[in-house]
Design a protein around this motif. Structure first.
Motif, PDB file in Angstrom:
ATOM      1  N   VAL A 110       4.924   2.806  -1.907  1.00  0.00           N
ATOM      2  CA  VAL A 110       4.540   3.558  -3.106  1.00  0.00           C
ATOM      3  C   VAL A 110       4.820   5.021  -2.798  1.00  0.00           C
ATOM      4  O   VAL A 110       4.542   5.482  -1.696  1.00  0.00           O
ATOM      5  CB  VAL A 110       3.022   3.391  -3.380  1.00  0.00           C
ATOM      6  CG1 VAL A 110       2.592   4.265  -4.558  1.00  0.00           C
ATOM      7  CG2 VAL A 110       2.676   1.935  -3.633  1.00  0.00           C
ATOM      8  N   PHE A 134      -6.636  10.375  -5.317  1.00  0.00           N
ATOM      9  CA  PHE A 134      -5.756  11.472  -5.748  1.00  0.00           C
ATOM     10  C   PHE A 134      -4.367  11.311  -5.153  1.00  0.00           C
ATOM     11  O   PHE A 134      -4.224  10.807  -4.040  1.00  0.00           O
ATOM     12  CB  PHE A 134      -6.332  12.824  -5.303  1.00  0.00           C
ATOM     13  CG  PHE A 134      -7.677  13.100  -5.916  1.00  0.00           C
ATOM     14  CD1 PHE A 134      -7.780  13.703  -7.169  1.00  0.00           C
ATOM     15  CD2 PHE A 134      -8.842  12.697  -5.273  1.00  0.00           C
ATOM     16  CE1 PHE A 134      -9.022  13.909  -7.743  1.00  0.00           C
ATOM     17  CE2 PHE A 134     -10.095  12.903  -5.844  1.00  0.00           C
ATOM     18  CZ  PHE A 134     -10.188  13.510  -7.086  1.00  0.00           C
ATOM     19  N   PRO A 185      -8.258   6.621  -1.340  1.00  0.00           N
ATOM     20  CA  PRO A 185      -7.849   6.498  -2.732  1.00  0.00           C
ATOM     21  C   PRO A 185      -8.569   7.500  -3.637  1.00  0.00           C
ATOM     22  O   PRO A 185      -9.711   7.859  -3.381  1.00  0.00           O
ATOM     23  CB  PRO A 185      -8.216   5.062  -3.085  1.00  0.00           C
ATOM     24  CG  PRO A 185      -9.134   4.579  -2.018  1.00  0.00           C
ATOM     25  CD  PRO A 185      -8.834   5.388  -0.801  1.00  0.00           C
ATOM     26  N   ILE A 209       3.441   9.027   1.186  1.00  0.00           N
ATOM     27  CA  ILE A 209       4.740   8.568   1.703  1.00  0.00           C
ATOM     28  C   ILE A 209       5.830   9.590   1.377  1.00  0.00           C
ATOM     29  O   ILE A 209       5.937  10.072   0.240  1.00  0.00           O
ATOM     30  CB  ILE A 209       5.126   7.204   1.078  1.00  0.00           C
ATOM     31  CG1 ILE A 209       4.086   6.123   1.363  1.00  0.00           C
ATOM     32  CG2 ILE A 209       6.528   6.769   1.541  1.00  0.00           C
ATOM     33  CD1 ILE A 209       4.027   5.629   2.774  1.00  0.00           C
TER      34      ILE A 209
HETATM   35  C1  DX5 Z   1      -3.968   7.334  -4.499  1.00  0.00           C
HETATM   36  C2  DX5 Z   1      -3.048   6.418  -5.272  1.00  0.00           C
HETATM   37  C3  DX5 Z   1      -1.635   6.567  -4.902  1.00  0.00           C
HETATM   38  C4  DX5 Z   1      -1.055   7.927  -5.202  1.00  0.00           C
HETATM   39  C5  DX5 Z   1       0.147   8.148  -4.343  1.00  0.00           C
HETATM   40  O1  DX5 Z   1      -5.271   6.986  -4.736  1.00  0.00           O
HETATM   41  O2  DX5 Z   1      -3.410   5.072  -5.055  1.00  0.00           O
HETATM   42  O3  DX5 Z   1      -0.842   5.551  -5.502  1.00  0.00           O
HETATM   43  O4  DX5 Z   1      -0.698   8.083  -6.537  1.00  0.00           O
HETATM   44  O5  DX5 Z   1       0.602   9.437  -4.534  1.00  0.00           O
HETATM   45  P1  DX5 Z   1       1.304  10.261  -3.370  1.00  0.00           P
HETATM   46  O6  DX5 Z   1       2.572   9.539  -3.038  1.00  0.00           O
HETATM   47  O7  DX5 Z   1       1.518  11.604  -3.975  1.00  0.00           O
HETATM   48  O8  DX5 Z   1       0.349  10.264  -2.194  1.00  0.00           O
END
Ligand code: DX5
Ligand code: ZN
Length: 217
Positions: free
Chosen positions: A192, A142, A140, A175
């Motif tokens: 997500v 970015f 988590p 994803i």
């Molecule tokens: C990362 C966040 C995600 C992120 C997903 O720490 O929790 O929700 O915004 O973004 P993508 O789909 O671009 O990996």
């Protein structure tokens, strides 16, 4: 069909209202709101004021992902701002049972997220109080990172662990169209997606692709 929760983190922050209206029209189910505090993760995003501003624009389920140390103090802020689901990190809570109770008392769905390194077994004692498990497939902090396929194994174990219980499984991080099938087949109920949707030139078709993911083995 799979529930799709576009992550606002990848949207154009100069046009947030326009982006939310567009994502709603494009067929999203939820809106994923990533809250980062610069402590639990090395990044800062936004707070309840942004959620409060966006709330009147849409009926989308507000899926709030708290990547903050000590979320206990902040639950009411996000509940009052209009969140529907409040997800905390297992690693960030001093007393998870109490935190889950607090979220429910505020009338919200209670989620728990696990960093990639955290074993799913830590959730076993709390399953009766959890509405959603958010499985991280990136570290988590970015958006735009690469999907960690080794997390699929954990996802399948979580699916087994929640069998017969009223718990949704959501997957978050990296994803896209090429790994969504794997996630859904391993047990994801909700996906997500930030970059894949917001960096596409057609939000509706990106959402449609993800919604129809799964099987095709
Ligand atoms: C990362 C966040 C995600 C992120 C997903 O720490 O929790 O929700 O915004 O973004 P993508 O789909 O671009 O990996
Ligand atoms: Zn997230």
């Amino acid at each position: 069909m799979t529930l799709i929760s576009p992550s606002l983190l990848a949207a154009d922050f100069g046009n947030l209202q326009k982006e939310v209206l567009a994502i709603d029209k494009a067929g999203a189910d939820w809106l994923h709101l990533d809250i980062m505090d610069g402590h639990f993760v090395p990044n800062l995003t936004f707070g309840p004021q942004v959620i409060r501003t966006l709330r009147p624009l849409t009926k989308l389920v507000f899926d709030t992902h708290l990547m903050v140390e000590g979320p206990e103090e902040m639950l009411k802020w996000f509940a009052d701002a209009g969140s529907d689901i409040i997800t905390v990190h297992f690693e960030a809570c001093k007393n998870l049972a109490q935190t889950l109770k607090e979220i429910k008392k505020l009338g919200k769905k209670a989620g728990v997220s696990l960093r990639p390194q955290t074993n799913e077994k830590v959730l076993e004692p709390f399953l009766d109080d959890i509405d959603l498990i958010l499985v991280m497939t990136v570290n988590p902090g970015f958006g735009g990172q690469a999907f960690m396929s080794e997390q699929l194994n954990k996802l399948a174990k979580i699916k087994k662990m929640v069998e017969g219980k009223d718990i949704l499984i959501e997957v978050d991080g990296g994803i896209n169209a090429s790994n969504a099938d794997l996630c859904v087949n391993a047990g994801a109920d909700a996906l997500v997606a930030g970059s894949y949707i917001f960096k596409s030139d057609n939000y509706a078709s990106a959402i449609y692709t993800l919604k129809n993911s799964g099987e095709k083995l």
